[in-house]
Write an enzyme that holds these catalytic residues in place. Structure first.
Site, short mmCIF file in Angstrom:
data_model
loop_
_atom_site.label_atom_id
_atom_site.label_comp_id
_atom_site.label_asym_id
_atom_site.label_seq_id
_atom_site.Cartn_x
_atom_site.Cartn_y
_atom_site.Cartn_z
N ILE A 146 0.84 -1.20 0.00
CA ILE A 146 0.00 0.00 0.00
C ILE A 146 0.88 1.25 0.00
O ILE A 146 0.63 2.21 -0.73
CB ILE A 146 -0.93 -0.02 1.23
CG1 ILE A 146 -1.96 -1.13 1.06
CG2 ILE A 146 -1.64 1.34 1.40
CD1 ILE A 146 -2.84 -1.36 2.28
N LYS A 185 11.22 -21.59 -10.41
CA LYS A 185 9.79 -21.32 -10.49
C LYS A 185 9.53 -19.88 -10.94
O LYS A 185 10.01 -18.92 -10.34
CB LYS A 185 9.14 -21.56 -9.12
CG LYS A 185 9.38 -22.94 -8.55
CD LYS A 185 8.94 -24.07 -9.48
CE LYS A 185 7.46 -24.26 -9.57
NZ LYS A 185 7.11 -25.44 -10.43
N LYS A 187 6.41 -18.48 -11.50
CA LYS A 187 5.10 -17.93 -11.16
C LYS A 187 5.15 -16.64 -10.33
O LYS A 187 4.44 -15.67 -10.64
CB LYS A 187 4.25 -19.00 -10.46
CG LYS A 187 2.80 -18.59 -10.19
CD LYS A 187 1.93 -18.59 -11.42
CE LYS A 187 1.75 -19.84 -12.12
NZ LYS A 187 0.99 -20.89 -12.17
N GLY A 342 27.60 4.85 18.29
CA GLY A 342 26.40 4.32 18.92
C GLY A 342 25.77 5.35 19.84
O GLY A 342 26.38 6.38 20.15
N CYS A 369 33.67 7.78 16.56
CA CYS A 369 32.62 8.55 17.22
C CYS A 369 32.46 8.10 18.67
O CYS A 369 33.31 8.37 19.49
CB CYS A 369 31.33 8.45 16.41
SG CYS A 369 30.26 9.87 16.69
N LEU A 370 31.40 7.38 19.01
CA LEU A 370 31.28 6.89 20.38
C LEU A 370 32.54 6.09 20.75
O LEU A 370 33.02 6.16 21.89
CB LEU A 370 30.04 5.99 20.52
CG LEU A 370 29.87 5.33 21.88
CD1 LEU A 370 29.56 6.36 22.95
CD2 LEU A 370 28.77 4.27 21.83
N MET A 372 35.60 6.60 19.92
CA MET A 372 36.66 7.51 20.39
C MET A 372 36.33 8.06 21.77
O MET A 372 37.21 8.17 22.63
CB MET A 372 36.83 8.66 19.41
CG MET A 372 37.35 9.90 20.09
SD MET A 372 37.88 11.17 18.98
CE MET A 372 37.51 12.59 19.96
N GLU A 393 26.33 11.61 28.69
CA GLU A 393 25.27 10.85 28.02
C GLU A 393 24.87 9.63 28.86
O GLU A 393 23.71 9.24 28.87
CB GLU A 393 25.77 10.38 26.64
CG GLU A 393 24.74 9.57 25.85
CD GLU A 393 25.20 9.12 24.46
OE1 GLU A 393 26.38 9.34 24.10
OE2 GLU A 393 24.38 8.55 23.73
N HIS A 499 33.12 10.11 11.03
CA HIS A 499 32.86 8.79 10.46
C HIS A 499 33.60 8.62 9.13
O HIS A 499 33.03 8.91 8.07
CB HIS A 499 31.36 8.60 10.24
CG HIS A 499 30.58 8.52 11.51
ND1 HIS A 499 30.32 7.33 12.15
CD2 HIS A 499 30.05 9.49 12.29
CE1 HIS A 499 29.64 7.56 13.25
NE2 HIS A 499 29.46 8.87 13.36
N GLU A 501 34.09 6.02 7.53
CA GLU A 501 33.46 4.98 6.70
C GLU A 501 32.52 5.54 5.65
O GLU A 501 32.28 4.91 4.62
CB GLU A 501 32.73 3.96 7.59
CG GLU A 501 31.47 4.44 8.31
CD GLU A 501 31.73 5.08 9.67
OE1 GLU A 501 32.85 5.59 9.89
OE2 GLU A 501 30.79 5.11 10.50
N1 GLN Z 1 26.31 9.05 21.39
C1 GLN Z 1 27.47 9.81 21.06
C2 GLN Z 1 27.14 11.28 20.81
O1 GLN Z 1 26.02 11.63 20.61
C3 GLN Z 1 28.17 9.22 19.86
C4 GLN Z 1 27.37 9.29 18.61
C5 GLN Z 1 27.88 8.36 17.54
O2 GLN Z 1 28.66 7.47 17.81
N2 GLN Z 1 27.44 8.54 16.31
O3 GLN Z 1 28.02 12.10 20.80
#
Ligand code: GLN
Length: 533
Positions: A146, A185, A187, A342, A369-370, A372, A393, A499, A501
């Protein structure tokens, strides 16, 4: 507006590689010197992927302009070797948001605002606003859903308006193999073509995904029963990896068929530079989003495009309660570690134990990120003896907030934005490993997605004190914030707030991954030599 449009729809099942096919199609057309642009349509109500849990939907991919996209945009960037932006993704949420805003502003001049024609018009305007010679439009989901119907109606109208010569509809389906009778198959494909036809769209091309090559008779049958000319029926059997697909299609003359259909000139040359051999290095990715294979997609592909087999995903939560011996035994199987980004506290203590292990045992570790932020917390706790050091955090009342929300960030949050997103410039500090990794350049732009920062203003001594027990953490890149850190007495212990990556392209993996992999390779050699001697 582009001259030519390729619309890719999917049938039978989701997850059969419609995105990879579309990216391969786009890459093949690009090779002929055409300016190829893409539009990924996601028929969900989220305005973007920023609020979506990776466990359900795969990683959130961040573009240069700070748009939080579906991970498919990552495939498109890697395959095409270009950077895309928020222009390249359209969701149901965006379409409706715009229509409702216009209604509130009185822009519809008293008319009854309806799905047809107002919502379809909104979608068609977006198609018209795109740049390039050819636009490849991938409509997410499966025909018959839908959610997707309004997009199918909009592209049907659009194709009718611009004329059939300028459009190509490719429908990607799955052809199952039934072991008991030993046959493919057809179908489900026939029926999914029927569903597509009910929307008023006639597929010009069928792309049949299958586990193995389908064989001529089934291909002929599908062509006949679906009414699609035989040369427009393509089989795409499973390959060893997704990077083989563009080359496979090209080698079979796919570019000529598409070029002819669209009336564009194509070239027989195709340079596609992906690694053909993959080393087996023991790399662990220590994460917490374990719901599907796609949660750390760009990291995994970045390693793979360095010519190394994919890393093993380890569950950080499971490591929290292991004894030191058990942890040592588990981690002994790996020669390198990646701690990815994360959000939230779950699994954080487990990641920190891996960081401590890699620091002490001098095994290569890349923190992103997290990752580091946790490297700095681990260092503060275990080297500087601040056992309660933390990020606000995870512990808003910590006496030692070595990772914290900065004033600038609080201001952004007051403005309704929540994160620092997209490309930000930084200065690489001379004499650091990171500076060397980037080939000695002074400044670089990398993509971000975070709220918290290293609190070096309050804890300058973490980075400045003379070596403590042989360890010294150095800041290796800065903007107004700390962007990267490294340990000087270690083969590879590098943390980055950004990042890397997201910048890897086929034939051009991000240098941080290239050097990380090199360092893991060297570690692995040393370990093998030690075992022998
Ligand atoms: N949670 C951490 C922050 O907000 C790291 C964020 C992340 O790894 N993308 O700074």
């Amino acid at each position: 507006m582009p001259d030519k449009f390729v619309f890719v729809t999917g049938g039978v099942l989701s997850g059969i590689g419609k995105g990879i096919f579309s990216a391969s199609m786009a890459r093949i057309l690009k090779e002929s010197g055409l300016h190829v642009n893409i539009l990924k349509i996601d028929p969900y109500l989220n305005v973007d992927a920023g609020t979506m849990n990776p466990n359900q939907h795969g990683e959130v991919f961040v573009t240069e302009d700070g748009y939080e996209a579906d991970m498919d945009l990552g495939h498109y960037e890697r395959f095409l070797g270009v950077d895309f932006s928020r222009q390249n993704n359209l969701t149901t949420g965006q379409v409706y948001l715009s229509v409702i805003n216009k209604e509130r502003e009185g822009k519809y001049l008293g008319s009854t605002v309806q799905v047809v024609p107002h919502v379809t018009k909104e979608i068609k305007e977006r198609l018209r606003s795109m740049k390039g010679d050819v636009l490849v439009v991938e409509i997410g989901g499966t025909v018959g859903d839908i959610e997707g119907e309004i997009f199918l109606e909009a592209v049907r109208e659009f194709a009718f308006e611009i004329g059939g010569k300028n459009t190509l509809f490719a429908h990607v389906t799955f052809v199952p193999y039934l072991k008991t009778t030993g046959e493919f198959k057809t179908k489900p494909t026939q029926q999914s073509v029927q569903i597509l036809r009910r929307t008023g769209i006639n597929p010009d091309m069928l792309v049949l995904r299958s586990e193995a090559e389908i064989g001529e008779s089934a291909m002929d049958k599908i062509s006949m029963l679906c009414g699609v000319p035989r040369e427009m029926v393509w089989n795409l059997p499973d390959m060893k990896n997704i990077y083989e697909i563009p080359e496979y299609l090209h080698s079979k003359g796919f570019h000529r068929i598409v070029g002819e259909r669209l009336g564009v000139k194509v070239s027989d040359d195709f340079s596609w530079d992906y690694p053909k051999k993959f080393r087996n290095l023991r790399i662990a990715l220590v994460g917490k989003y374990l719901g599907n294979d796609d949660t750390y997609k760009s990291i995994v592909e970045s390693i793979f495009l360095c010519g190394v087999k994919k890393p093993v995903l380890l569950d950080s939560e499971k490591m929290v309660n292991l004894s030191s011996d058990e942890l040592g035994e588990l981690l002994d199987d790996y020669d390198g570690f990646i701690i990815p980004g994360g959000f939230g506290e779950r699994g954080v203590e487990g990641k920190m134990r891996v960081i401590e292990y890699a620091r002490i045992n001098k095994k290569p570790l890349l923190g992103i990120c997290l990752g580091m932020q946790l490297m700095v917390i681990e260092f503060a706790r275990n080297v500087f003896n601040l056992p309660q050091a933390n990020s606000t955090e995870f512990d808003p009342d910590t006496p030692h907030p070595v990772v914290d929300l900065m004033e600038d960030q609080k201001r952004i949050m007051r403005l309704g934005g929540t994160m620092r997103l997209g490309a930000q410039e930084m200065v690489l500090l001379e004499g650091t490993k990171l500076h060397e990794i980037y080939g000695g350049i002074k400044t670089v732009k990398e993509r971000h997605r975070h709220r918290y920062e290293i609190n070096d203003g309050k804890f300058p001594h973490l980075f400045k004190l003379p070596k403590e027990g042989g360890y010294r953490l150095t800041i290796s890149a800065r903007s107004q914030f700390v962007e990267a850190i490294e340990l000087d007495d270690h083969p590879f212990f590098i943390g980055v707030q950004f990042h890397p990556e997201f910048k890897t392209k086929v034939g051009n993996p991000h240098p941080i991954f290239v050097h990380f992999v090199k360092s893991v390779g060297e570690y692995s050699m040393r370990r093998k030599m030690e075992v022998r001697s």
